[in-house]
Design a protein around this motif. Structure first.
Motif, PDB file in Angstrom:
ATOM      1  N   GLY A  50      -7.061  -4.524 -15.402  1.00  0.00           N
ATOM      2  CA  GLY A  50      -5.982  -3.579 -15.192  1.00  0.00           C
ATOM      3  C   GLY A  50      -5.439  -3.128 -16.535  1.00  0.00           C
ATOM      4  O   GLY A  50      -5.911  -3.557 -17.590  1.00  0.00           O
ATOM      5  N   GLN A  96       0.099  -2.907 -12.465  1.00  0.00           N
ATOM      6  CA  GLN A  96      -0.548  -2.637 -11.179  1.00  0.00           C
ATOM      7  C   GLN A  96      -2.022  -3.008 -11.258  1.00  0.00           C
ATOM      8  O   GLN A  96      -2.640  -2.910 -12.316  1.00  0.00           O
ATOM      9  CB  GLN A  96      -0.413  -1.145 -10.835  1.00  0.00           C
ATOM     10  CG  GLN A  96       1.014  -0.682 -10.660  1.00  0.00           C
ATOM     11  CD  GLN A  96       1.718  -1.387  -9.518  1.00  0.00           C
ATOM     12  OE1 GLN A  96       1.205  -1.451  -8.407  1.00  0.00           O
ATOM     13  NE2 GLN A  96       2.890  -1.944  -9.804  1.00  0.00           N
ATOM     14  N   PRO A 148      -6.058  -2.614 -10.940  1.00  0.00           N
ATOM     15  CA  PRO A 148      -6.912  -1.449 -11.185  1.00  0.00           C
ATOM     16  C   PRO A 148      -7.446  -0.878  -9.881  1.00  0.00           C
ATOM     17  O   PRO A 148      -7.494  -1.560  -8.856  1.00  0.00           O
ATOM     18  CB  PRO A 148      -8.046  -2.016 -12.034  1.00  0.00           C
ATOM     19  CG  PRO A 148      -8.121  -3.452 -11.619  1.00  0.00           C
ATOM     20  CD  PRO A 148      -6.701  -3.857 -11.324  1.00  0.00           C
ATOM     21  N   THR A 149      -7.843   0.370  -9.924  1.00  0.00           N
ATOM     22  CA  THR A 149      -8.499   1.000  -8.783  1.00  0.00           C
ATOM     23  C   THR A 149      -9.954   0.568  -8.781  1.00  0.00           C
ATOM     24  O   THR A 149     -10.626   0.618  -9.812  1.00  0.00           O
ATOM     25  CB  THR A 149      -8.411   2.538  -8.898  1.00  0.00           C
ATOM     26  OG1 THR A 149      -7.030   2.905  -8.945  1.00  0.00           O
ATOM     27  CG2 THR A 149      -9.098   3.222  -7.733  1.00  0.00           C
ATOM     28  N   LEU A 150     -10.436   0.132  -7.641  1.00  0.00           N
ATOM     29  CA  LEU A 150     -11.826  -0.298  -7.543  1.00  0.00           C
ATOM     30  C   LEU A 150     -12.737   0.905  -7.329  1.00  0.00           C
ATOM     31  O   LEU A 150     -12.332   1.914  -6.759  1.00  0.00           O
ATOM     32  CB  LEU A 150     -12.005  -1.283  -6.387  1.00  0.00           C
ATOM     33  CG  LEU A 150     -11.195  -2.571  -6.479  1.00  0.00           C
ATOM     34  CD1 LEU A 150     -11.545  -3.498  -5.330  1.00  0.00           C
ATOM     35  CD2 LEU A 150     -11.400  -3.261  -7.810  1.00  0.00           C
ATOM     36  N   THR A 151     -13.974   0.767  -7.763  1.00  0.00           N
ATOM     37  CA  THR A 151     -14.992   1.790  -7.548  1.00  0.00           C
ATOM     38  C   THR A 151     -15.668   1.510  -6.211  1.00  0.00           C
ATOM     39  O   THR A 151     -16.139   0.390  -5.976  1.00  0.00           O
ATOM     40  CB  THR A 151     -16.037   1.767  -8.685  1.00  0.00           C
ATOM     41  OG1 THR A 151     -15.362   1.994  -9.917  1.00  0.00           O
ATOM     42  CG2 THR A 151     -17.103   2.822  -8.473  1.00  0.00           C
ATOM     43  N   GLN A 152     -15.696   2.502  -5.325  1.00  0.00           N
ATOM     44  CA  GLN A 152     -16.326   2.344  -4.015  1.00  0.00           C
ATOM     45  C   GLN A 152     -17.025   3.648  -3.629  1.00  0.00           C
ATOM     46  O   GLN A 152     -16.468   4.463  -2.901  1.00  0.00           O
ATOM     47  CB  GLN A 152     -15.304   1.932  -2.953  1.00  0.00           C
ATOM     48  CG  GLN A 152     -14.736   0.550  -3.216  1.00  0.00           C
ATOM     49  CD  GLN A 152     -13.825   0.067  -2.108  1.00  0.00           C
ATOM     50  OE1 GLN A 152     -13.095   0.825  -1.484  1.00  0.00           O
ATOM     51  NE2 GLN A 152     -13.855  -1.236  -1.865  1.00  0.00           N
TER      52      GLN A 152
END
Length: 165
Positions: free
Chosen positions: A103, A111, A113-117
């Motif tokens: 993060g 906050q 981190p945004t995950l990769t999907q």
């Protein structure tokens, strides 16, 4: 209208076709919240995280770890950070690996981190979150939040089970 069906004996099935089929089984750790399968934990032994052995379905692919794994956590410096503990599917490399997604270190209210999907590329499944304190020298048990999801919970609500299939 074109129709397709698979898998059948002596008929090639691609990785993409199989992955799409297997996604209907669900996604998550094979087990339940009452066990430690793939559970991340800290133990005050340094800047590392331990992940228990276990199995997990990741976007139609299956991951198995037969031993406890250890991942290193980078220092957050003088600010705090929240990192994500993930299983990362990389179909181009034909592998699923445990990975820490860092993060952003900030002075207050970090906050995750945004995950990769993505549908056909990298796909990350969240196992836990790690709060990295400013100037931390070890990861404590209290720094780790379990965020695993489980196949058993998804299968309990499967429409196929409701239909008696």
């Amino acid at each position: 209208m074109a129709q397709t069906s698979y898998p059948f004996e002596n008929v090639d099935t691609t990785e993409t076709q199989f992955s799409k089929w297997a996604r209907h089984i669900g996604e998550g750790v094979n087990g339940g919240p009452d066990n430690n399968k793939l559970k991340p934990s800290g133990d005050d032994s340094g800047m590392q995280l331990r992940i228990a052995s276990g199995e997990c379905m990741v976007r139609g692919h299956y991951y198995i770890s037969t031993a406890q794994e250890t991942l290193s956590i980078d220092s957050a410096g003088t600010e705090s950070r929240v990192d994500a503990v993930t299983l990362e599917l990389d179909p181009a490399a034909n592998q699923i690996i445990l990975k820490i997604v860092q993060g952003l270190a900030v002075a207050s209210n970090p906050q995750p981190p945004t995950l990769t999907q993505t549908d056909t590329g990298i796909y990350q499944v969240l196992l836990g979150l790690v709060t990295v304190a400013p100037d931390a020298t070890s990861i404590l048990a209290a720094d780790v939040t379990d965020r695993r999801t489980f196949l058993s919970a998804q299968l309990a609500f499967s429409p196929f089970l409701l239909m008696g299939a």
